[in-house]
Write an enzyme that holds these catalytic residues in place. Structure first.
Site, PDB file in Angstrom:
ATOM      1  CB  CYS A 137      -0.950   0.004   1.193  1.00  0.00           C
ATOM      2  SG  CYS A 137      -2.238  -1.234   1.029  1.00  0.00           S
TER       3      CYS A 137
ATOM      4  CG  HIS B  48      -3.177   3.655   2.327  1.00  0.00           C
ATOM      5  ND1 HIS B  48      -3.569   3.358   1.036  1.00  0.00           N
ATOM      6  CD2 HIS B  48      -3.254   2.485   3.014  1.00  0.00           C
ATOM      7  CE1 HIS B  48      -3.862   2.077   0.956  1.00  0.00           C
ATOM      8  NE2 HIS B  48      -3.686   1.522   2.143  1.00  0.00           N
TER       9      HIS B  48
ATOM     10  CG  ASN C  41      -6.703  -0.495   1.076  1.00  0.00           C
ATOM     11  OD1 ASN C  41      -6.073   0.025   0.155  1.00  0.00           O
ATOM     12  ND2 ASN C  41      -6.114  -1.064   2.110  1.00  0.00           N
TER      13      ASN C  41
HETATM   14  O1  UT7 Z   1      -3.800  -1.093   3.603  1.00  0.00           O
HETATM   15  C1  UT7 Z   1      -2.937  -2.003   4.194  1.00  0.00           C
HETATM   16  C2  UT7 Z   1      -3.007  -1.939   5.642  1.00  0.00           C
HETATM   17  N1  UT7 Z   1      -4.248  -2.512   6.115  1.00  0.00           N
HETATM   18  C3  UT7 Z   1      -4.892  -1.898   7.093  1.00  0.00           C
HETATM   19  O2  UT7 Z   1      -4.497  -0.841   7.507  1.00  0.00           O
HETATM   20  C4  UT7 Z   1      -6.066  -2.616   7.688  1.00  0.00           C
HETATM   21  C5  UT7 Z   1      -5.955  -2.563   9.198  1.00  0.00           C
HETATM   22  N2  UT7 Z   1      -6.993  -3.315   9.898  1.00  0.00           N
HETATM   23  C6  UT7 Z   1      -8.278  -2.923   9.895  1.00  0.00           C
HETATM   24  O3  UT7 Z   1      -8.679  -2.006   9.221  1.00  0.00           O
HETATM   25  C7  UT7 Z   1      -9.192  -3.630  10.853  1.00  0.00           C
HETATM   26  O4  UT7 Z   1      -8.446  -4.420  11.708  1.00  0.00           O
HETATM   27  C8  UT7 Z   1     -10.283  -4.501  10.162  1.00  0.00           C
HETATM   28  C9  UT7 Z   1     -11.293  -3.640   9.463  1.00  0.00           C
HETATM   29  C10 UT7 Z   1      -9.634  -5.476   9.199  1.00  0.00           C
HETATM   30  C11 UT7 Z   1     -11.038  -5.320  11.227  1.00  0.00           C
HETATM   31  O5  UT7 Z   1     -11.593  -4.434  12.207  1.00  0.00           O
HETATM   32  P1  UT7 Z   1     -11.328  -4.658  13.764  1.00  0.00           P
HETATM   33  O6  UT7 Z   1     -12.109  -3.633  14.468  1.00  0.00           O
HETATM   34  O7  UT7 Z   1      -9.842  -4.658  13.973  1.00  0.00           O
HETATM   35  O8  UT7 Z   1     -11.934  -6.059  14.000  1.00  0.00           O
HETATM   36  P2  UT7 Z   1     -11.229  -7.368  14.608  1.00  0.00           P
HETATM   37  O9  UT7 Z   1     -10.363  -8.015  13.573  1.00  0.00           O
HETATM   38  O10 UT7 Z   1     -10.616  -7.018  15.919  1.00  0.00           O
HETATM   39  O11 UT7 Z   1     -12.487  -8.269  14.866  1.00  0.00           O
HETATM   40  C12 UT7 Z   1     -13.500  -7.916  15.809  1.00  0.00           C
HETATM   41  C13 UT7 Z   1     -14.649  -8.889  15.658  1.00  0.00           C
HETATM   42  C14 UT7 Z   1     -14.210 -10.344  15.577  1.00  0.00           C
HETATM   43  O12 UT7 Z   1     -15.183 -11.112  16.240  1.00  0.00           O
HETATM   44  P3  UT7 Z   1     -14.940 -11.593  17.761  1.00  0.00           P
HETATM   45  O13 UT7 Z   1     -13.685 -12.398  17.732  1.00  0.00           O
HETATM   46  O14 UT7 Z   1     -14.787 -10.333  18.557  1.00  0.00           O
HETATM   47  O15 UT7 Z   1     -16.175 -12.373  18.045  1.00  0.00           O
HETATM   48  C15 UT7 Z   1     -14.247 -10.658  14.116  1.00  0.00           C
HETATM   49  O16 UT7 Z   1     -14.465 -12.018  13.846  1.00  0.00           O
HETATM   50  O17 UT7 Z   1     -15.322  -8.617  14.409  1.00  0.00           O
HETATM   51  C16 UT7 Z   1     -15.408  -9.841  13.654  1.00  0.00           C
HETATM   52  N3  UT7 Z   1     -15.374  -9.495  12.242  1.00  0.00           N
HETATM   53  C17 UT7 Z   1     -16.474  -9.163  11.551  1.00  0.00           C
HETATM   54  N4  UT7 Z   1     -17.760  -9.079  11.905  1.00  0.00           N
HETATM   55  C18 UT7 Z   1     -18.623  -8.699  10.956  1.00  0.00           C
HETATM   56  C19 UT7 Z   1     -14.300  -9.405  11.427  1.00  0.00           C
HETATM   57  N5  UT7 Z   1     -14.694  -9.048  10.192  1.00  0.00           N
HETATM   58  C20 UT7 Z   1     -16.030  -8.887  10.245  1.00  0.00           C
HETATM   59  C21 UT7 Z   1     -17.004  -8.510   9.298  1.00  0.00           C
HETATM   60  N6  UT7 Z   1     -18.283  -8.425   9.694  1.00  0.00           N
HETATM   61  N7  UT7 Z   1     -16.685  -8.215   8.030  1.00  0.00           N
END
Ligand code: UT7
Length: 331
Positions: A116, A256, A286
């Site tokens: 990215c 970004h 993204n």
């Molecule tokens: O461009 C390159 C660099 N990339 C980035 O900068 C991306 C950085 N990361 C992010 O933007 C975020 O971490 C995400 C958007 C990918 C995920 O958001 P988050 O707030 O960090 O969620 P998480 O991974 O901590 O997951 C929280 C919960 C989990 O459930 P439990 O374990 O708490 O029950 C996930 O399974 O949300 C769940 N989850 C979802 N729920 C509904 C993960 N994806 C989804 C989804 N819909 N699409």
């Protein structure tokens, strides 16, 4: 004699017509519009659906848009760089095909890959060529067909990415405008958290890697998020400090577009008000190498000669950084 700096003198863009909305994703994986919107700020993304068309298709369209808008004669282009994480093919450089198709017959070309951060790092590469007096007109294209490497059964990645391309023309400037300073970083620890495991030289693709879905992007989102928030904010604050820029001095933050919460954290650290933060993540998601140039084309009509702009990016590797640039033209 006035020092030669490098300035952006034209922009172009292309996004595919097909929209993948949060509502569409609700039908594909276990997610909701509400979750995606509040956690990422994304409402929809564009997807290049036609079979047989790759990143070059997006890049060529973006370059043609720039050429049509600016009247640039493609034969005057010295160098064309395609910043991309999704080349048409692993070996043949995508850039050569793009250059030929847009009529840049006097240019040499190559691809540049820093996930990215590809476009941001490409800006630095272009600056060195132009400041040294070696070349005068360089086209930097940021293009990615992310849908070609995303697992649409993995809700943690498929909601984030979209396809698109943006490009900018760089030329010498003799008024002290253009690129002023850069602070670019990498840390190899990052490849544990954001990667495609198979298809490279460590693990060539075979039937097992395909069955294990290792040819798709894997992301430990939570870890990447933490690194992105602290590092993107750090470099942005550092470049302000190094150039004695207060938040009032900054006209625009071009960050970004990976997650609205990361962009908000960066602007908060810089003490920059929301109006100065360029944002289009809600429309495109993204697009990896294309986010920064897509922001420029979207906001070009509002940018004024002399505006102070901070570019910032964070991506796989890890790779990240910030660039301070003074805008050079009024649209
Ligand atoms: O461009 C390159 C660099 N990339 C980035 O900068 C991306 C950085 N990361 C992010 O933007 C975020 O971490 C995400 C958007 C990918 C995920 O958001 P988050 O707030 O960090 O969620 P998480 O991974 O901590 O997951 C929280 C919960 C989990 O459930 P439990 O374990 O708490 O029950 C996930 O399974 O949300 C769940 N989850 C979802 N729920 C509904 C993960 N994806 C989804 C989804 N819909 N699409």
């Amino acid at each position: 004699m006035q020092k030669v700096t490098v300035a952006i003198t034209a922009t172009g863009f292309y996004v595919p017509e097909d929209i993948l909305s949060n509502k569409d994703l609700e039908q594909m994986v276990d997610t909701t519009d509400e979750w995606i919107t509040t956690r990422t700020g994304i409402k929809e993304r564009r997807i290049l659906k036609e079979k047989g068309k790759g990143t070059s298709f997006l890049a060529i369209k973006a370059c043609k848009n720039l050429i049509d808008k600016s009247g640039l004669d493609p034969k005057e282009i010295d160098l064309l760089i395609v910043a991309t994480a999704t080349p048409d093919m692993p070996v043949a450089t995508t850039s050569a095909y793009v250059a030929s198709k847009i009529g840049a017959t006097n240019a040499f070309s190559y691809d540049l890959q820093a996930a990215c951060s590809s476009f941001l790092f490409g800006m630095s590469t272009v600056a060195s060529y132009i400041e040294s007096g070696r070349y005068k007109k360089i086209l930097l294209v940021g293009a990615d067909k992310m849908s070609s490497i995303i697992d649409y059964e993995d809700r943690s990645t498929c909601i984030i990415f979209g396809d698109g391309a943006g490009c900018v023309l760089f030329e010498p400037n003799f008024e002290g405008l253009g690129l002023q300073d850069e602070y670019l970083r990498t840390d190899g620890i990052g490849r544990n958290y954001l990667k495609i495991e198979a298809g490279g030289s460590i693990l060539p693709a075979d039937e097992n890697t395909v069955a294990n879905r290792q040819h798709y992007v894997f992301q430990d989102g939570r870890t990447v998020f933490k690194f992105a928030v602290s590092n993107m904010a750090d470099v942005s604050a550092k470049i302000m400090e190094r150039n004695s820029l207060s938040s009032d001095d900054i006209d625009w933050l071009v960050a970004h577009q990976a997650n609205k919460r990361i962009i908000d954290a960066t602007s908060k650290r810089m003490n920059i008000v929301e109006d100065k933060v360029l944002m289009n993540i809600h429309r495109y998601g993204n697009t990896t190498s294309a986010t920064l140039p897509l922001l420029l084309t979207d906001y070009e009509h509002r940018l004024k000669k002399g505006d102070n702009i901070i570019f910032a990016a964070f991506g796989g590797g890890f790779s990240w950084g910030a660039i301070y640039l003074k805008w050079v033209y009024n649209s």
